[in-house]
Design an enzyme around this catalytic site. Structure first.
Site, short mmCIF file in Angstrom:
data_model
loop_
_atom_site.label_atom_id
_atom_site.label_comp_id
_atom_site.label_asym_id
_atom_site.label_seq_id
_atom_site.Cartn_x
_atom_site.Cartn_y
_atom_site.Cartn_z
N HIS A 230 -52.93 31.66 -24.52
CA HIS A 230 -53.52 31.88 -23.20
C HIS A 230 -54.98 32.30 -23.28
CE1 HIS A 230 -52.39 36.20 -23.95
NE2 HIS A 230 -53.48 36.42 -23.23
N ASP A 258 -46.99 30.91 -26.81
CA ASP A 258 -48.31 31.53 -26.60
C ASP A 258 -49.04 31.54 -27.93
OD1 ASP A 258 -50.46 32.71 -25.44
OD2 ASP A 258 -49.46 34.59 -24.91
N GLY A 337 -57.77 42.50 -23.48
CA GLY A 337 -58.68 42.35 -24.60
C GLY A 337 -57.97 42.40 -25.94
#
Length: 385
Positions: A230, A258, A337
């Protein structure tokens, strides 16, 4: 985060995470310029285990040694027992490996090998088959269903639903019935939050996405590094934290999985190490998978090192952008992050951060994408230190 060394083992329940943004938007919305990224609190791997699991330095070192032994023993018994093998789970309190068996006659072999036997009705093969049936049927957050996973501890498939969501438990049971999964095999559990992605070469370092978004490097490969899907689609340009190194996402899968792989240019040299955010690095020695219940640590560019335990494997998570299958659930915290960052058990690579709920002030739940399927999917080789 767990602080009490008396109750470190994860139970059958899994608290699912909090909100997702679209891959590029999630990274951009949560990001700040890499040079302005917050510096995480310094803590080496041993220090992070002490802080997050309530251990002494000696206990942390002993735990890592016992986990290496348990992981090797689990692999050995899986091969020796064949269809009788029902799953393994490590307990950080006792440093013992419990191995489920579906045939009581196999219990003695487990005991003689040095593990604790537990006779179960179903076992991991049946549980994983049920998860596959649920994956084929599919469900999403609009029904209040946040995910599902096989719980070897409970010998059941757990479907998690949002607490307070009207009709969510009924929807979960109808979902299982439609998938052809026996009602007796299912446990429905509530969770307080929906899943979200943590988007905002040395593992754990920050990198920027198209000059704006920020994610974290997972693990170096011989040609670049692996990270979360992603964080950027195929063809996305990325650069190192200081802007001197550049690369391109050459493969990305999200949703469904992912995972992504980046090929770096000559001025961004992959190194088989992970940033410990205490002024040093941890050398990566391989990618042997740790058992359920084992302690695991995470490195990410927002919050640095944090540790906890593995709760469940093969978890399916229903993010708003789509379902992701095959994730590993932990009680480790993470924040925007940290996505894509490294997960280690000792010196063994485990996976890259996908998403979660909570934060590193109050604690949380985080999922990671296992690393070996990434290496296999893209045909890249893990770089060891």
């Amino acid at each position: 985060m767990r602080k009490n060394p008396v109750s470190l083992a994860v139970g059958g329940a899994a608290l699912v995470l909090g909100v997702v943004a679209a891959p590029a938007a999630a990274a951009a919305d949560d990001a700040r310029p890499a040079q302005d990224a917050p510096r995480p609190t310094a803590a080496s791997q041993t220090e992070a285990l002490q802080r997050d699991l309530g251990l002494s330095a000696e206990q942390a070192d002993t735990l890592m040694a016992e986990q290496r032994r348990a992981a090797a023993l689990e692999d050995e018994l899986r091969e020796r027992l064949g269809d009788s093998f029902g799953g393994g789970r490590f307990d950080v309190d006792t440093a013992r490996l419990t191995v489920a068996v579906t045939d009581s006659g196999a219990a003695q072999e487990v005991r003689e090998a040095g593990a604790v036997p537990r006779v179960v009705e179903h076992g991991e093969a049946v549980l994983h088959a049920a998860v596959a049936d649920l994956n084929r049927e599919g469900a999403d957050l609009s029904e209040g269903i946040t995910g599902w996973y096989p719980s070897t501890a409970a010998d059941r498939v757990v479907i998690t639903v949002l607490s307070g969501a009207a009709g969510a438990e009924d929807a979960a049971r109808a979902f299982a019935a439609d998938a052809g999964v026996d009602a007796d095999l299912v446990r429905v559990e509530e969770t307080a939050a929906a899943p979200e992605l943590y988007a905002d070469v040395i593992g754990g370092d920050a990198y920027t996405i198209d000059g704006s978004g920020r994610c974290s490097i997972g693990f170096a490969t011989e040609t670049g590094f692996v990270t979360a899907g992603h964080c950027g689609s195929t063809g996305t340009s990325v650069s190192s934290q200081d802007g001197t190194g550049t690369g391109t996402v050459t493969g990305s899968v999200f949703p469904g999985a992912d995972m992504a792989v980046v090929e770096t240019d000559a001025n961004w040299t992959p190194v088989g190490q992970v940033n410990d955010y205490a002024g040093g690095t941890v050398a990566v020695a391989g990618s042997e998978e740790a058992p359920e219940g084992a302690a695991v640590c995470r490195s990410g560019s927002t919050t640095g090192w944090h540790c906890g335990t593995i709760g469940a494997k093969n978890q399916s998570v229903t993010y708003p952008e789509g379902r992701v299958e095959g994730l590993t659930e932990t009680d480790v915290c993470a924040e925007p992050g940290d996505s894509g960052g490294s997960w280690l058990s000792g010196d063994q690579a485990q996976g890259v951060t996908s998403g979660g709920s909570g934060d590193c002030t109050s604690g949380g739940t985080t999922y990671f994408q296992p690393v070996n399927p990434i290496l296999q999917e893209f045909g890249v080789t893990l770089l060891t230190g």
